[in-house]
Design a protein around this motif. Structure first.
Motif, PDB file in Angstrom:
ATOM      1  N   ALA A 116       2.586   0.530  10.754  1.00 57.27           N
ATOM      2  CA  ALA A 116       1.261   1.116  10.563  1.00 57.27           C
ATOM      3  C   ALA A 116       1.019   1.477   9.103  1.00 57.27           C
ATOM      4  O   ALA A 116      -0.048   1.205   8.549  1.00 57.27           O
ATOM      5  CB  ALA A 116       1.097   2.342  11.457  1.00 57.27           C
ATOM      6  N   VAL A 117       2.021   2.083   8.454  1.00 57.65           N
ATOM      7  CA  VAL A 117       1.866   2.471   7.051  1.00 57.65           C
ATOM      8  C   VAL A 117       1.889   1.236   6.153  1.00 57.65           C
ATOM      9  O   VAL A 117       1.119   1.155   5.183  1.00 57.65           O
ATOM     10  CB  VAL A 117       2.958   3.484   6.645  1.00 57.65           C
ATOM     11  N   TYR A 135       0.856  -1.846   6.741  1.00 59.30           N
ATOM     12  CA  TYR A 135      -0.413  -2.589   6.783  1.00 59.30           C
ATOM     13  C   TYR A 135      -1.618  -1.697   6.549  1.00 59.30           C
ATOM     14  O   TYR A 135      -2.671  -2.177   6.147  1.00 59.30           O
ATOM     15  CB  TYR A 135      -0.531  -3.357   8.094  1.00 59.30           C
ATOM     16  N   GLY A 136      -1.482  -0.392   6.795  1.00 61.28           N
ATOM     17  CA  GLY A 136      -2.594   0.516   6.572  1.00 61.28           C
ATOM     18  C   GLY A 136      -2.692   1.006   5.143  1.00 61.28           C
ATOM     19  O   GLY A 136      -3.786   1.200   4.617  1.00 61.28           O
ATOM     20  N   VAL A 137      -1.555   1.213   4.502  1.00 59.98           N
ATOM     21  CA  VAL A 137      -1.547   1.742   3.131  1.00 59.98           C
ATOM     22  C   VAL A 137      -1.076   0.657   2.176  1.00 59.98           C
ATOM     23  O   VAL A 137      -1.876   0.023   1.498  1.00 59.98           O
ATOM     24  CB  VAL A 137      -0.665   3.009   3.029  1.00 59.98           C
ATOM     25  N   ASN A 138       0.240   0.465   2.107  1.00 53.55           N
ATOM     26  CA  ASN A 138       0.821  -0.613   1.295  1.00 53.55           C
ATOM     27  C   ASN A 138       2.299  -0.773   1.628  1.00 53.55           C
ATOM     28  O   ASN A 138       2.893   0.046   2.307  1.00 53.55           O
ATOM     29  CB  ASN A 138       0.611  -0.374  -0.206  1.00 53.55           C
TER      30      ASN A 138
END
Length: 183
Positions: free
Chosen positions: A86-87, A89-92
């Protein structure tokens, strides 16, 4: 060669050499004979535990079957993997790697202090020290987690090793001197 000079560089007059005793004053054949069939004492004292060689020590709870170990590892992988993905693909990507590193340290802490990760809690297994059955402690648990890299070498043979090992240990378990039990 003179009378006071011993052969091979020893100290003159039978005195101790520069490193302690004179080696020529000792009888190398003088040993205490053990009666036939008697087990010699451990170097640290006490009697040797004959069951400790290649067998499960007496008094230990039953070892966890390989299937329970795989199931608990899959659950732990989901606990750490879902937030990491999740982090990532959601953040970097670097933030996802940081989440994975934090997950590794948290799992090592929980396993080292309580003997169980979330996956082990779900299936009812514990990771304990082989010698005394106590929890691993944080550093040994972290070392065991990192040693799982060795289990992946040679086509993941280390993860399959518990299928035929007497103590059902992976290579990481052998390095950390740990066992996984299912009481």
């Amino acid at each position: 060669m003179s009378e006071n000079q011993p052969p091979y560089g020893g100290a003159p007059g039978g005195q101790p050499g520069p490193y302690g005793q004179n080696p020529y004053d000792q009888n190398p054949y003088e040993q205490v004979a053990q009666p036939y069939g008697q087990v010699p004492a451990y170097p640290g004292g006490g009697q040797q535990d004959v069951n400790a060689y290649g067998q499960v020590p007496t008094g230990m709870p039953p070892l966890a079957h390989w299937g329970w170990r795989v199931l608990s590892a899959l659950i732990d992988g989901l606990v750490v993997g879902i937030p990491q993905v999740a982090v990532t693909y959601g953040v970097n990507r670097p933030a996802g790697s940081l989440v994975a590193l934090i997950g590794l340290v948290v799992l090592a802490y929980v396993e080292g202090t309580k003997g169980q990760t979330p996956g082990k809690m779900a299936v009812g297994t514990h990771t304990l020290r082989e010698a005394d059955g106590q929890v691993l402690g944080f550093w040994r648990a972290l070392g065991r987690r990192l040693a799982h890299l060795i289990d992946t070498l040679a086509c993941f043979v280390g993860y399959l090793w518990p299928l035929w090992d007497d103590k059902r240990q992976t290579f990481a378990d052998k390095i950390a001197s740990s066992v996984v039990i299912k009481p």
